[in-house]
Design an enzyme around this catalytic site. Structure first.
Site, PDB file in Angstrom:
ATOM      1  N   LYS A  11       0.931  -1.154   0.014  1.00 54.41           N
ATOM      2  CA  LYS A  11       0.074   0.020  -0.094  1.00 54.41           C
ATOM      3  C   LYS A  11       0.714   1.323  -0.276  1.00 54.41           C
ATOM      4  CE  LYS A  11      -3.687  -2.007   2.521  1.00 54.41           C
ATOM      5  NZ  LYS A  11      -4.390  -1.880   3.801  1.00 54.41           N
ATOM      6  N   PHE A  59     -16.616   4.773   6.195  1.00 55.00           N
ATOM      7  CA  PHE A  59     -15.069   4.797   6.337  1.00 55.00           C
ATOM      8  C   PHE A  59     -14.284   4.938   4.860  1.00 55.00           C
ATOM      9  CE2 PHE A  59     -15.804   0.245   6.647  1.00 55.00           C
ATOM     10  CZ  PHE A  59     -15.115  -0.174   5.611  1.00 55.00           C
ATOM     11  N   ARG A  87      -1.668 -14.265   4.036  1.00 53.05           N
ATOM     12  CA  ARG A  87      -2.532 -13.639   5.214  1.00 53.05           C
ATOM     13  C   ARG A  87      -1.794 -13.767   6.539  1.00 53.05           C
ATOM     14  NH1 ARG A  87      -6.850 -10.967   4.020  1.00 53.05           N
ATOM     15  NH2 ARG A  87      -7.840 -11.101   5.722  1.00 53.05           N
ATOM     16  N   THR A  93      -5.068  -7.203  10.865  1.00 50.97           N
ATOM     17  CA  THR A  93      -5.084  -5.779  10.346  1.00 50.97           C
ATOM     18  C   THR A  93      -4.611  -4.634  11.113  1.00 50.97           C
ATOM     19  OG1 THR A  93      -6.833  -6.642   9.147  1.00 50.97           O
ATOM     20  CG2 THR A  93      -6.787  -4.211   9.286  1.00 50.97           C
ATOM     21  N   ARG A 104       2.939  -6.934   9.575  1.00 48.76           N
ATOM     22  CA  ARG A 104       2.409  -5.718  10.105  1.00 48.76           C
ATOM     23  C   ARG A 104       2.824  -5.782  11.641  1.00 48.76           C
ATOM     24  NH1 ARG A 104      -3.412  -7.366   7.774  1.00 48.76           N
ATOM     25  NH2 ARG A 104      -3.250  -6.121   5.627  1.00 48.76           N
ATOM     26  N   HIS A 117      -1.870  -5.304   1.646  1.00 53.41           N
ATOM     27  CA  HIS A 117      -3.463  -6.004   1.323  1.00 53.41           C
ATOM     28  C   HIS A 117      -3.091  -7.591   0.859  1.00 53.41           C
ATOM     29  CE1 HIS A 117      -7.274  -6.757  -0.025  1.00 53.41           C
ATOM     30  NE2 HIS A 117      -6.609  -7.243  -1.279  1.00 53.41           N
TER      31      HIS A 117
END
Length: 155
Positions: A11, A59, A87, A93, A104, A117
């Site tokens: 991203k 959002f 994933r 997330t 992450r 993503h």
């Protein structure tokens, strides 16, 4: 075990933080095969197509503003159970809640600015890959090292 293809996006925050190589390297080191790769600007139209299930949610305007703010790197990756493998590697997330060792968990402190993503199902992967890549941009090829990544009965 199924060989799958999945869409991964680095991203805008990952591009701006110069983490593209780091993130791509983690997926390759795990054994996922890169079958498509490109950098692009996500337009508002492309964002609406990708996030169609969220367009009417409150959002969404902030999501669109974020994803269109800077280039992304689109990655088509292939491997045994590639969707769940990717994933798991990405982590939760919210980067503050993601486990150490995940992308992450190691590199993000945010729910929205979470670097990457990944498609969440085979159906989503097909739909998303079709949005970001033409058939001609997805390559089929053999890796000579594939026999060292998984046993014959796992491929």
């Amino acid at each position: 075990m199924a060989v799958e293809r999945t869409l991964l996006l680095v991203k805008p925050d990952g591009v701006q933080r110069r983490l593209v190589g780091t993130i791509l390297s983690r997926f390759e080191s795990k054994g996922l095969k890169i079958v498509g790769l490109k950098m692009l600007n996500v337009t508002p139209e492309l964002a609406r197509k990708h996030y169609e299930e969220h367009v009417e949610k409150p959002f969404y305007p902030l999501l669109e503003e974020f994803i269109t703010a800077s280039p992304v790197v689109a990655i088509a990756a292939e491997g045994v159970d590639a969707i769940s493998v990717a994933r798991t590697m990405m982590g939760s997330t919210n980067g503050r809640e993601a486990a150490p060792g995940t992308i992450r968990g190691d590199l993000s402190q945010s729910r929205q600015m979470n670097l990457v993503h990944g498609s969440d199902s085979p159906e989503a992967a097909k739909r998303e890959l079709d949005i970001y890549f033409s058939a001609a941009e997805l390559l089929d090829y053999d890796l000579n090292l594939s026999v060292y990544l998984a046993a014959g009965d796992e491929q």
